[in-house]
Structure formats: C-alpha cells, structure tokens
Design an enzyme around this catalytic site. Sequence first.
Site, PDB file in Angstrom:
ATOM      1  N   CYS B  78       0.847  -1.194   0.000  1.00 47.76           N
ATOM      2  CA  CYS B  78       0.000   0.000   0.000  1.00 47.76           C
ATOM      3  C   CYS B  78       0.881   1.242   0.000  1.00 47.76           C
ATOM      4  O   CYS B  78       1.778   1.376   0.831  1.00 47.76           O
ATOM      5  CB  CYS B  78      -0.894   0.003   1.234  1.00 47.76           C
ATOM      6  SG  CYS B  78      -1.697   1.587   1.521  1.00 47.76           S
ATOM      7  N   VAL B  79       0.601   2.150  -0.909  1.00 49.43           N
ATOM      8  CA  VAL B  79       1.464   3.330  -1.066  1.00 49.43           C
ATOM      9  C   VAL B  79       1.471   4.199   0.187  1.00 49.43           C
ATOM     10  O   VAL B  79       2.533   4.635   0.628  1.00 49.43           O
ATOM     11  CB  VAL B  79       1.079   4.140  -2.339  1.00 49.43           C
ATOM     12  CG1 VAL B  79      -0.351   4.661  -2.290  1.00 49.43           C
ATOM     13  CG2 VAL B  79       2.046   5.293  -2.554  1.00 49.43           C
TER      14      VAL B  79
END
Lengths: 117, 130
Positions: B78-79
């Site tokens: 997840c960024v």
Amino acid sequence: MKQLLFIHSKAPHGSINAQEGLDAMLMGSAFAECTGLFIGDGILQLLDRQDTTGSGQKNFSKTFAVLGDYGVDNIYCSQSQLSARGLGLADLVIKVKPVSDAEIRQVLARADSILNF
Amino acid sequence: MKFAIAVYGAPFSHQAPLSALAFARAVLAEGHELLRIFFYHDGVYNGNANAAPPQDEPDIRGMWSEFALESGVEMIVCVASALRRGMLDETEADRYEKSSTTLDPAFTISGLGQLIDAGINADRLVTFGN
C-alpha cells in the site's frame, strides 16, 4: 454489486488499525457496497469530541462524517458493547444503527467479503 | 477457487508473514489461483530490501522475493503505508528526494484499491496479522 463488510474492533489512536480501517472503507465505497460494523473497543473510534492533542496523534474521527457522502449508509454498532462501555448513541460522532448480537450474525452472513481492522 | 491474501503483520515481530507465505504456497500447491498478496500497515516492512537478519533466522523478504519469482503472483504494498514507513521504490525515492530505495523490486507500490479489488474479485480474502 459485491457487499464488503469492514469490521472495526480496535480502539482509536493506540494503533494505526482504526485510521487505516477507515481509509480502506472510504476507498472501498468507490468500488463496492460497503458496510461498517463497530464492535468491542472499535466503538470508541466513534466517540464524539475526541481531543488527541495530548497524545500527539491525528484526530481522524471527524472523517467519519463524510461516510454518508461516500454512500456508506449502513454503519452498525454492537448495542451490548456500546452499553458495556457506558455509552449511548448520543455520544457518537455519527448516526449508527445499534444491533443485537443476533443481528450481527445476519450482518456477517450478508457480506461477500469481510475486512478486519 | 480464487484466493487473495492480505498481510498486516511486520516480519520478525509477528508470525503473520510466515503463516501468510505458508498459506500462499499451500493455495498454489492445491491447484487454486492466487490473485494477489497485499501488504498493509506494518506488513509493508516485508519488502524491506535492507533487512539483514542473522543467518540462523529466516530471511523473510528473501522468501517473499523467491516466492514471487517462482509463482508470478503479484505482491503489492500500500502506497500510503509504505511512504509513511520509508519503504520506497526508485520512483518514490526520487519524488520525495530520499537518498536510497528501500523496497525489494519483487514488491510493487500501489493503492488501497488493490485490497478492495481483492475483496471483490477473490472468492476468499484471507488476512494475516492485526
């Protein structure tokens, strides 16, 4: 449309679970029909008038108010666990539907996928 | 059956990554499809290319990397979780003007939508750690 159920069971601020659970639910609303279920200490996430200045954490509780704008209208909260914490619906930052333990089982059964936070 | 896996637990602190990896291998061994592995929260540390564990302990990042190479299953971090924790690929390191990349190239940075997509398109989304 798929039904995604997001279960929020951790107290806010002590760990990042609560904040990232809310982020995930908002993101999910763009793709699927999302339902939120608050149980256990997760109910404390919904407390109105949170002040996190002392802890240095971000107060993300105001974000709950946008759930309606994102089309997330089904927000449930365990009635028994709300009462067990000495709380009532008036103490919460958004409107939620209180549910009995039997109704929680129905909410779980209706979900295609459950994401736990 | 089509599975997807979410990993929330950090390596070394938590059993979650090793259990997730064993489960991932079992999914494929049983002839099922594995859509994606999504790393969220502290799970993004699984991609830490700079981890240097003692030789008598499992090299969890290396095990993931090998698994991805063998299986071709995509591994997404997840960024938002990754940036907070300094897990950067070349693009992000450049963007935020950081001196080094920290993410093993077997992992791909992408958005939370990939977790939601897993919830929608997999028959079973199985979460490890939390």
